[in-house]
Design an enzyme around this catalytic site. Structure first.
Site, PDB file in Angstrom:
ATOM      1  N   GLU A   1       8.793   2.660  14.668  1.00 28.76           N
ATOM      2  CA  GLU A   1       9.447   3.260  13.687  1.00 28.76           C
ATOM      3  C   GLU A   1       9.274   4.557  13.765  1.00 28.76           C
ATOM      4  O   GLU A   1       8.407   5.102  13.917  1.00 28.76           O
ATOM      5  CB  GLU A   1       8.919   2.509  12.400  1.00 28.76           C
ATOM      6  CG  GLU A   1       9.267   1.079  12.388  1.00 28.76           C
ATOM      7  CD  GLU A   1       8.539   0.679  10.899  1.00 28.76           C
ATOM      8  OE1 GLU A   1       9.293  -0.384  10.595  1.00 28.76           O
ATOM      9  OE2 GLU A   1       7.596   0.809  10.427  1.00 28.76           O
TER      10      GLU A   1
ATOM     11  N   ASN B   1       0.757  -1.052   0.070  1.00 28.96           N
ATOM     12  CA  ASN B   1      -0.113   0.195  -0.151  1.00 28.96           C
ATOM     13  C   ASN B   1       0.660   1.366   0.038  1.00 28.96           C
ATOM     14  O   ASN B   1       0.363   2.429  -0.464  1.00 28.96           O
ATOM     15  CB  ASN B   1      -1.025   0.027   1.180  1.00 28.96           C
ATOM     16  CG  ASN B   1      -0.336  -0.234   2.693  1.00 28.96           C
ATOM     17  OD1 ASN B   1       0.627  -0.822   2.387  1.00 28.96           O
ATOM     18  ND2 ASN B   1      -1.110   0.276   3.671  1.00 28.96           N
TER      19      ASN B   1
ATOM     20  N   CYS C   1      -3.116   1.320   7.170  1.00 31.69           N
ATOM     21  CA  CYS C   1      -3.403   0.772   8.146  1.00 31.69           C
ATOM     22  C   CYS C   1      -3.755   1.616   9.184  1.00 31.69           C
ATOM     23  O   CYS C   1      -4.501   1.092  10.235  1.00 31.69           O
ATOM     24  CB  CYS C   1      -2.208  -0.089   8.835  1.00 31.69           C
ATOM     25  SG  CYS C   1      -0.897   0.915   8.840  1.00 31.69           S
TER      26      CYS C   1
ATOM     27  N   GLU D   1       4.912  -4.136  12.576  1.00 33.01           N
ATOM     28  CA  GLU D   1       3.811  -2.954  12.599  1.00 33.01           C
ATOM     29  C   GLU D   1       2.550  -3.694  11.794  1.00 33.01           C
ATOM     30  O   GLU D   1       2.554  -3.922  10.647  1.00 33.01           O
ATOM     31  CB  GLU D   1       4.385  -1.791  11.706  1.00 33.01           C
ATOM     32  CG  GLU D   1       3.219  -0.510  11.924  1.00 33.01           C
ATOM     33  CD  GLU D   1       2.414  -0.527  10.548  1.00 33.01           C
ATOM     34  OE1 GLU D   1       1.129  -0.738  10.811  1.00 33.01           O
ATOM     35  OE2 GLU D   1       2.720   0.013   9.578  1.00 33.01           O
TER      36      GLU D   1
END
Length: 493
Positions: free
Chosen positions: A473, A166, A299, A265
């Site tokens: 991150e 994505n 997400c 993640e």
């Protein structure tokens, strides 16, 4: 303006030019068995390129290349690493339009979104270039007074990085930049749906001065055996993955066999909470950003919209008008505001979730049916009165569908928001700062947008709680820390 593969022939970043090989040890090569992966344009369903389909043998070669380059890169002065990362940033900015077109072609996202992704992706190199020279240790005296405590931070080792389709540029640079800043070498496995961007960036890294073997890129349709083989190599010490929670659980199990450090993640199910006292226009602006960034294929996308009763009707009508007005079309077209989904399977999933919600009593305010257009399109859709037991309240939609549910009290809003196994992102709109902070504290999520529809920033830690992942991150120290290990030295003078 209608773009195609042939019109991307500038700056050397042509679709055809980045379908010629795996990138291992600074060279382009075919897969060991010669197999290829077709790359499809989601706007038309047409094959636009083909890339090698890597084997276990290729993965082993990539790890070997990373191992060969490891010591030299680890010993490269932080200032030199910083300058190389800075050059990666500069080249991405120079080539931004071409990279955006490439992303739009293979991913389908609207060109304006692709431009935003390139800018965001480049920032990870600039941020980590600045952080690379600020990695410091610790020095202190033991409480007993018998010795000094020295703590040094060292590169963790070879890193396997797995990224989704994505955000093919940003998800890669968010991992590669801090890993390189820390002094690690990496093997990147991008999604097979969107490999061209990863290969284009690999060439860019080389041009920026990243030595051969420091970054290796391979694509495959059979990731399980390749990942297992890489993680089984004792020189691999880090796995960083962005993707679904289901795949993340599998990878955690595989990594546990070899006691490998993991950053995960994973999935999201973000609530978007609007209180009666919110600025209506600001809340609608934020909802459009949080819901429709990358056509909802994110997400962090607002997956469940909870609106207080007093403002509910005005918000629902306002969102309907805005969503219905969006221009749907091929990603590279200049006027497109909502591009196609990544695959036909993704469209079918969205359709299933919408039909389930409607079957449970939800009302369709706009959209709500699969598009008849060529390609993998689903129209921007708003559903009202979506019941809490609808499947889309518990499963990521990953598409341009905004389900709205009514609530009355602050306690109800928090309960609705936390009624999920996920905890990545959440959004809150209210003019009452005290309420906003109170609700933000009560919602179980790693990131909160308070009166903002976008919270991602290279300077801030990105990650979730519960089933949304492990580690962070980005951010000051957080991102690089994921790629380093502390070494304690007891010193007596």
């Amino acid at each position: 303006m209608n773009l195609n593969a042939q019109q991307l022939d500038q700056d050397g970043y042509d679709v055809r030019g980045f379908s010629h090989g795996l990138y291992i040890d600074g060279t382009w090569r075919s897969s060991s068995d010669g197999r290829l992966i077709d790359v499809v344009d989601p706007s038309s369903g047409a094959v636009i390129a083909a890339v090698p389909d890597a084997t276990v043998e290729d993965a082993t070669a990539a790890v070997e290349a990373a191992a060969k380059a490891a010591r030299r890169w680890r010993e490269t002065a932080p200032r030199k690493r910083s300058e190389i990362l800075r050059r990666c940033f500069e080249l991405m900015v120079e080539r931004s339009e071409t990279l955006a077109m490439l992303i739009s072609l293979e991913n389908g996202k609207a060109l304006r979104d692709a431009r935003g992704e390139v800018a965001y992706a480049a920032e990870f190199f600039r941020w980590n270039a600045e952080e690379a020279v600020r990695i410091t240790g610790e020095f202190g005296t033991a409480p007993s007074g018998t010795n000094r405590i020295v703590v040094d931070y060292e590169p963790i080792g070879i890193c396997v990085l797995i990224t989704p389709w994505n955000f093919p540029a940003a998800m890669a640079t968010r991992k590669i930049a801090p890993a390189l800043a820390a002094g690690c070498t990496v093997v990147l496995k991008p999604a097979s749906e969107t490999p061209l961007t990863a290969y284009a960036l690999a060439a860019l890294y080389s041009e920026a001065g990243v030595p051969a073997g420091v970054v290796n890129v391979l694509t495959t349709t059979n990731p399980g055996p390749l990942t297992s083989a890489m993680l089984a190599d004792p020189r691999v010490r880090k796995l960083s993955f962005t993707g679904s929670t289901g795949v993340g659980r599998t990878l955690l199990g595989e990594a546990s066999k070899h006691v490998i450090s993991c950053s995960m993640e994973l999935g999201g199910n973000a609530p978007f909470v609007v209180f009666d006292d919110a600025d209506l226009d600001a809340a609608l602006d934020g909802a459009m950003i949080a819901k429709m960034r990358n056509a909802g294929e994110a997400c962090t996308a607002a997956n469940r919209l909870y609106v207080q009763s007093g403002i509910y009707d005005a918000f629902a009508d306002g969102l309907r008008k805005r969503m219905a007005a969006l221009k749907v079309g091929a990603g590279p077209n200049a006027d497109t505001e909502c591009g196609p989904m990544i695959t036909r399977k993704a469209v079918d999933k969205i359709d299933r979730l919408v039909k389930d919600a409607v079957g449970r009593g939800a009302k369709v305010l706009c959209g709500g049916a699969i598009s008849e257009e060529e390609g993998f399109f689903y129209p921007p859709t708003v559903l009202s009165e979506v019941p809490p037991d609808a499947e889309m309240a518990h499963e990521e939609i990953f598409g341009p569908v905004a389900p709205i549910t009514r609530f009355d009290t602050e306690a109800q809003a928090i309960a609705h928001a936390n009624n999920t196994e996920y905890g990545l992102a959440a959004y809150i709109y209210t003019r009452d700062v005290g309420r906003g902070m109170r609700v933000a504290s009560g919602i179980e999520a790693g990131m909160i947008g308070l009166n903002r529809g976008l919270m991602s920033d290279p300077a801030a830690p990105f990650g979730g709680v519960k089933q949304s992942g492990l580690g962070r991150e980005g951010g000051q120290h957080h991102g690089i820390a994921e790629f380093m290990e502390a070494k304690y030295i007891a010193v007596t003078f």
